[in-house]
Design a protein around this motif. Structure first.
Motif, short mmCIF file in Angstrom:
data_model
loop_
_atom_site.label_atom_id
_atom_site.label_comp_id
_atom_site.label_asym_id
_atom_site.label_seq_id
_atom_site.Cartn_x
_atom_site.Cartn_y
_atom_site.Cartn_z
N LEU A 150 86.18 50.04 90.21
CA LEU A 150 86.22 48.12 90.00
C LEU A 150 86.05 47.63 90.69
O LEU A 150 86.51 47.27 91.76
N PRO A 151 84.27 47.00 90.58
CA PRO A 151 84.30 45.53 91.86
C PRO A 151 84.25 44.54 92.13
O PRO A 151 84.68 43.70 92.01
N GLY A 152 85.88 44.54 92.87
CA GLY A 152 86.49 43.34 93.92
C GLY A 152 86.67 42.65 94.47
O GLY A 152 87.35 44.05 95.48
N THR A 153 85.57 42.35 95.45
CA THR A 153 85.37 41.84 96.74
C THR A 153 84.25 40.38 96.06
O THR A 153 83.52 40.93 95.50
N ILE A 154 85.19 39.34 97.00
CA ILE A 154 83.81 37.75 97.29
C ILE A 154 82.67 38.37 97.86
O ILE A 154 81.66 37.78 97.60
N ASP A 155 82.06 39.52 98.56
CA ASP A 155 80.94 39.71 99.64
C ASP A 155 79.88 39.87 98.28
O ASP A 155 78.74 39.79 98.80
N ASN A 156 80.66 40.31 97.92
CA ASN A 156 79.19 40.90 96.25
C ASN A 156 77.98 41.69 97.34
O ASN A 156 76.77 41.88 96.78
N ASP A 157 79.20 42.48 97.85
CA ASP A 157 77.74 43.60 99.08
C ASP A 157 78.41 45.19 97.98
O ASP A 157 77.72 45.78 99.21
N LEU A 158 78.51 45.56 97.04
CA LEU A 158 78.09 46.88 95.96
C LEU A 158 77.17 47.06 96.24
O LEU A 158 76.73 45.84 95.12
N TYR A 159 76.35 48.39 95.49
CA TYR A 159 75.34 48.64 95.36
C TYR A 159 76.04 49.58 93.32
O TYR A 159 77.25 49.17 93.56
N GLY A 160 74.93 48.39 92.96
CA GLY A 160 75.15 49.02 91.68
C GLY A 160 75.93 47.74 90.69
O GLY A 160 76.26 48.57 89.50
#
Length: 348
Positions: A150-160
């Motif tokens: 699950l994409p949990g990061t404030i940077d919003n830098d995950l592709y997809g």
């Protein structure tokens, strides 16, 4: 969090029968969930969604404390629906988080895999960023344990995924600070150079710059010379602007300090630097992060039930989809170039 041993049934779930409104072809009976890396507002909402979706289908959930660091030490407990009551509005993560050097070794991952097998876990849900996804990917590759990210990061830098859990709250937190600094900047006729998070990505900086009416924004995706800011500031002064707001992503070469030094050296004008730092990670998650986390948490459980593995669950154009974990860090997620142009246009 319920104190139990690997072979004990969760007391919270003993009398709950499965509700089969979603098929479970793999016969998943128990899943584990952990949060890893930097915390992000909305992680608790994701944990809640995982636990309650699983409970709804008669699946038990093992909560792993302190991320992969806790997993290779066996710091695990069964958690039920009541354990996640009243956490959707809380920042941080009730499971705690940490970074683990031991997990980077095959031996560390082997110990963690054995704990998961001892607990009878049929799949692991990892909430975090690209470093966390690396850890989950290697666990699946080496030990065959199904992993869903699950994409949990404030940077919003995950592709997809269009957005990551925690991003919306981080932007709002930074914007609130910018608004306050603008007030004092106007009162003292000063230039404020404000550094926001974004080690490798400028998503936060760009949104904050547009929403905060900044005169300029510096992002890692466009490592332009800082000399250009001198002309921008001078032009602003010539137009009668008494103060200016400059937004800098932490990953821009030289950071906020470098930009401020260039302004002072080129104009002689007084500047103030404000580095917002980890304040952007904390606080009550905004509604958008709670909704996103809830949707993705539910989808992660369904993904394991459907037999998906080594994938991240994301949301693109309003639709839930799956991206192979390696693609989330191998493929570049660019900033919105139209928004970048907009920031320049509106700064006149």
């Amino acid at each position: 969090m319920t104190e139990t041993s690997p072979n004990e049934a969760s007391q919270n779930e003993t009398n709950i029968a499965p509700v089969l409104d979603h098929p479970n072809p793999r016969g998943v009976r128990r899943v584990a969930v952990l949060t890893s890396g930097g915390d992000a507002p909305g992680m608790n909402a994701a944990i809640r969604a995982v636990v309650r979706t699983a409970t709804h289908h008669g699946i038990e959930v093992v909560g792993v404390r302190r991320g992969f660091s806790g997993l290779h030490r066996g710091d695990m407990r069964l958690i039920g629906a009541r354990d996640v009551a009243n956490i959707i509005q809380r920042g941080g993560t009730i499971l705690l988080t940490a970074r683990s050097h031991t997990w980077r070794t095959p031996e560390g991952r082997a110990r963690g895999a054995q704990y998961l097998r001892d607990w009878g876990v049929d799949g692991l849900i990892v909430i975090g960023g690209d470093g966390s996804f690396h850890g989950g990917h290697f666990l699946q590759q080496e030990h065959g344990i199904p992993v869903v990210g699950l994409p949990g990061t404030i940077d919003n830098d995950l592709y997809g995924t269009d957005h990551t859990i925690g991003y919306f709250t981080a932007v709002e937190t930074a914007l609130d600070a910018v608004d306050k600094l603008r007030d004092t900047g106007a009162s003292h006729e000063r230039i404020f150079v404000i550094e926001v998070m974004g080690r490798h990505a400028g998503h936060i900086a760009l949104d904050v710059a547009v929403a905060g009416g900044a005169e300029e924004v510096f992002i890692p995706e466009d490592p332009k010379p800082v000399d250009g800011i001198v002309e921008i500031v001078q032009e602003s002064v010539s137009k009668g602007k008494a103060s200016s707001i400059i937004i800098v992503a932490e990953g821009f070469p030289g950071g906020a300090l470098g930009v401020a030094q260039a302004i002072e050296a080129g104009t002689g004008l007084e500047t103030r630097v404000s580095i917002l730092g980890h304040i952007q990670r904390g606080g009550t998650p905004v509604s958008s992060d709670r909704v996103l986390a809830s949707r993705l948490g539910e989808a992660a459980v369904y993904a394991l039930m459907d037999g998906h593995s080594d994938v991240m669950v994301g949301r693109q154009n309003g639709e839930i989809g799956f991206t192979p974990l390696p693609e989330t860090w191998e493929k570049r997620k660019d900033v919105n170039r139209d928004l970048y142009r907009c920031a320049k246009t509106l700064s006149v």
